[in-house]
Design a protein around this motif. Structure first.
Motif, PDB file in Angstrom:
ATOM      1  N   VAL A 136      20.951  21.517 -60.862  1.00 52.90           N
ATOM      2  CA  VAL A 136      20.873  21.637 -59.396  1.00 52.90           C
ATOM      3  C   VAL A 136      19.746  22.601 -59.012  1.00 52.90           C
ATOM      4  O   VAL A 136      18.931  22.309 -58.124  1.00 52.90           O
ATOM      5  CB  VAL A 136      22.218  22.126 -58.814  1.00 52.90           C
ATOM      6  CG1 VAL A 136      22.075  22.447 -57.325  1.00 52.90           C
ATOM      7  CG2 VAL A 136      23.300  21.074 -59.023  1.00 52.90           C
ATOM      8  N   PHE A 137      19.695  23.731 -59.706  1.00 56.43           N
ATOM      9  CA  PHE A 137      18.623  24.700 -59.439  1.00 56.43           C
ATOM     10  C   PHE A 137      17.253  24.113 -59.790  1.00 56.43           C
ATOM     11  O   PHE A 137      16.251  24.403 -59.125  1.00 56.43           O
ATOM     12  CB  PHE A 137      18.858  25.991 -60.226  1.00 56.43           C
ATOM     13  CG  PHE A 137      19.985  26.832 -59.701  1.00 56.43           C
ATOM     14  CD1 PHE A 137      20.036  27.199 -58.365  1.00 56.43           C
ATOM     15  CD2 PHE A 137      21.001  27.261 -60.543  1.00 56.43           C
ATOM     16  CE1 PHE A 137      21.078  27.976 -57.870  1.00 56.43           C
ATOM     17  CE2 PHE A 137      22.047  28.044 -60.063  1.00 56.43           C
ATOM     18  CZ  PHE A 137      22.085  28.399 -58.720  1.00 56.43           C
TER      19      PHE A 137
ATOM     20  N   LEU B 273      16.364  20.953 -59.553  1.00 57.63           N
ATOM     21  CA  LEU B 273      15.980  20.059 -58.458  1.00 57.63           C
ATOM     22  C   LEU B 273      15.462  20.860 -57.263  1.00 57.63           C
ATOM     23  O   LEU B 273      14.503  20.445 -56.594  1.00 57.63           O
ATOM     24  CB  LEU B 273      17.183  19.205 -58.043  1.00 57.63           C
ATOM     25  CG  LEU B 273      17.632  18.142 -59.057  1.00 57.63           C
ATOM     26  CD1 LEU B 273      18.969  17.531 -58.633  1.00 57.63           C
ATOM     27  CD2 LEU B 273      16.572  17.055 -59.204  1.00 57.63           C
ATOM     28  N   LEU B 274      16.082  22.002 -57.033  1.00 57.95           N
ATOM     29  CA  LEU B 274      15.629  22.883 -55.947  1.00 57.95           C
ATOM     30  C   LEU B 274      14.220  23.395 -56.238  1.00 57.95           C
ATOM     31  O   LEU B 274      13.367  23.458 -55.342  1.00 57.95           O
ATOM     32  CB  LEU B 274      16.610  24.050 -55.801  1.00 57.95           C
ATOM     33  CG  LEU B 274      16.398  25.004 -54.619  1.00 57.95           C
ATOM     34  CD1 LEU B 274      16.569  24.272 -53.299  1.00 57.95           C
ATOM     35  CD2 LEU B 274      17.388  26.169 -54.705  1.00 57.95           C
ATOM     36  N   GLN B 275      13.977  23.731 -57.493  1.00 58.79           N
ATOM     37  CA  GLN B 275      12.651  24.212 -57.875  1.00 58.79           C
ATOM     38  C   GLN B 275      11.595  23.115 -57.723  1.00 58.79           C
ATOM     39  O   GLN B 275      10.486  23.373 -57.243  1.00 58.79           O
ATOM     40  CB  GLN B 275      12.664  24.709 -59.318  1.00 58.79           C
ATOM     41  CG  GLN B 275      11.340  25.334 -59.751  1.00 58.79           C
ATOM     42  CD  GLN B 275      11.315  25.652 -61.228  1.00 58.79           C
ATOM     43  OE1 GLN B 275      11.314  24.751 -62.057  1.00 58.79           O
ATOM     44  NE2 GLN B 275      11.298  26.929 -61.559  1.00 58.79           N
TER      45      GLN B 275
ATOM     46  N   ALA C 129      11.633  20.674 -55.663  1.00 59.36           N
ATOM     47  CA  ALA C 129      11.373  20.537 -54.226  1.00 59.36           C
ATOM     48  C   ALA C 129      10.422  21.630 -53.743  1.00 59.36           C
ATOM     49  O   ALA C 129       9.496  21.369 -52.959  1.00 59.36           O
ATOM     50  CB  ALA C 129      12.687  20.595 -53.455  1.00 59.36           C
ATOM     51  N   ALA C 130      10.630  22.856 -54.233  1.00 61.73           N
ATOM     52  CA  ALA C 130       9.770  23.978 -53.832  1.00 61.73           C
ATOM     53  C   ALA C 130       8.342  23.786 -54.340  1.00 61.73           C
ATOM     54  O   ALA C 130       7.374  24.094 -53.637  1.00 61.73           O
ATOM     55  CB  ALA C 130      10.343  25.292 -54.351  1.00 61.73           C
TER      56      ALA C 130
ATOM     57  N   ILE D 253      11.663  30.449 -53.285  1.00 60.42           N
ATOM     58  CA  ILE D 253      12.612  29.480 -53.846  1.00 60.42           C
ATOM     59  C   ILE D 253      12.200  29.101 -55.261  1.00 60.42           C
ATOM     60  O   ILE D 253      13.028  29.037 -56.177  1.00 60.42           O
ATOM     61  CB  ILE D 253      12.698  28.219 -52.957  1.00 60.42           C
ATOM     62  CG1 ILE D 253      13.359  28.557 -51.620  1.00 60.42           C
ATOM     63  CG2 ILE D 253      13.486  27.111 -53.663  1.00 60.42           C
ATOM     64  CD1 ILE D 253      13.280  27.437 -50.599  1.00 60.42           C
TER      65      ILE D 253
ATOM     66  N   SER E 191      14.537  30.298 -58.250  1.00 57.80           N
ATOM     67  CA  SER E 191      15.191  29.196 -58.967  1.00 57.80           C
ATOM     68  C   SER E 191      14.812  29.200 -60.446  1.00 57.80           C
ATOM     69  O   SER E 191      15.594  28.756 -61.291  1.00 57.80           O
ATOM     70  CB  SER E 191      14.836  27.848 -58.332  1.00 57.80           C
ATOM     71  OG  SER E 191      13.445  27.609 -58.375  1.00 57.80           O
TER      72      SER E 191
END
Length: 223
Positions: free
Chosen positions: A46-47, A49-51, A53-54, A76, A80
């Motif tokens: 999950v983290f 995927l957040l990275q 995106a960033a 982020i 992340s």
């Protein structure tokens, strides 16, 4: 600048694809048998995927986003990174705990897990207490905080200690198992993963110390 952004995005996409694919495979193979190590692996994804995106928020023309968005994208991406690495380490740690038959060792490793969580919190907090007093980096077109030796040394020490522990923990169990044992093979995978992570983290810390700019981010994405 454009070339660097392309490198970052390609590195992020390729490394993340393999990491996410392997995690999905792991979760599929372990369906109906999920434990804390699987939860940590999922959280790490999950983290990740957040990275991703960033990373992809960094555009060729940063003016497309507001200046605050660009700063947020950096934070982020940086925060992340720590979240991904330390939740992945927790996944490895809990894999060893799940396999280890010794109750005393399991208790000790559970406490180590708490330490890992505390370290994660400290590393993310350090990111802010180092970067926030330095306002100049925020004025750049594509903001990136110049992380100092404090961050590199802290990361280097925690990475080495954590990875040595994650190497030693399965190694201790491997010695007492036969070569044909399926558990031994799984422990060898854990051992190899920890070893590779250690090598890459050393390179990453060295790049921070040498103020290598975009190479620091690329090494972080690979790690």
């Amino acid at each position: 600048m454009v070339h660097t952004l392309v490198q970052l995005k390609i590195t992020s996409a390729v490394c993340s694809f393999f990491a996410i694919a392997l995690t999905c495979l792991r979760l599929y193979l372990r369906r109906d048998r999920y434990w804390w190590d699987d939860a940590c692996a999922f959280l790490s994804t999950v983290f990740l995927l957040l990275q991703v995106a960033a990373v992809f928020m960094h555009l060729q023309d940063p003016r497309v986003l507001t200046h605050l968005d660009n700063i947020a994208a950096y934070y982020i991406m940086a925060a992340s990174f720590y979240a991904i690495i330390w939740t992945a380490r927790l996944a490895i740690l809990y894999s060893v705990i799940r396999i280890d038959p010794n109750p005393k060792t399991r208790l000790i490793l559970h406490r180590v897990g708490v330490v890992f969580i505390v370290v994660l919190g400290v590393m993310i907090a350090q990111l802010f207490w180092v970067c926030e007093p330095l306002p100049n980096w925020k004025n750049a077109v594509s903001p990136q905080c110049p992380l100092d030796k404090q961050v590199a040394i802290c990361q280097l020490v925690t990475d080495i200690l954590a990875d040595l522990l994650l190497i030693a923990a399965p190694l201790r169990l491997i010695w007492g198992m036969s070569a044909e044992d399926g558990t031994r093979k799984r422990l060898m995978v854990i051992f190899s993963t920890s070893l590779v992570t250690t090598i890459v983290s050393l390179v990453h810390a060295a790049l921070i110390l040498s103020d290598a700019g975009a190479k620091v981010v690329i090494a972080a994405l690979v790690e």
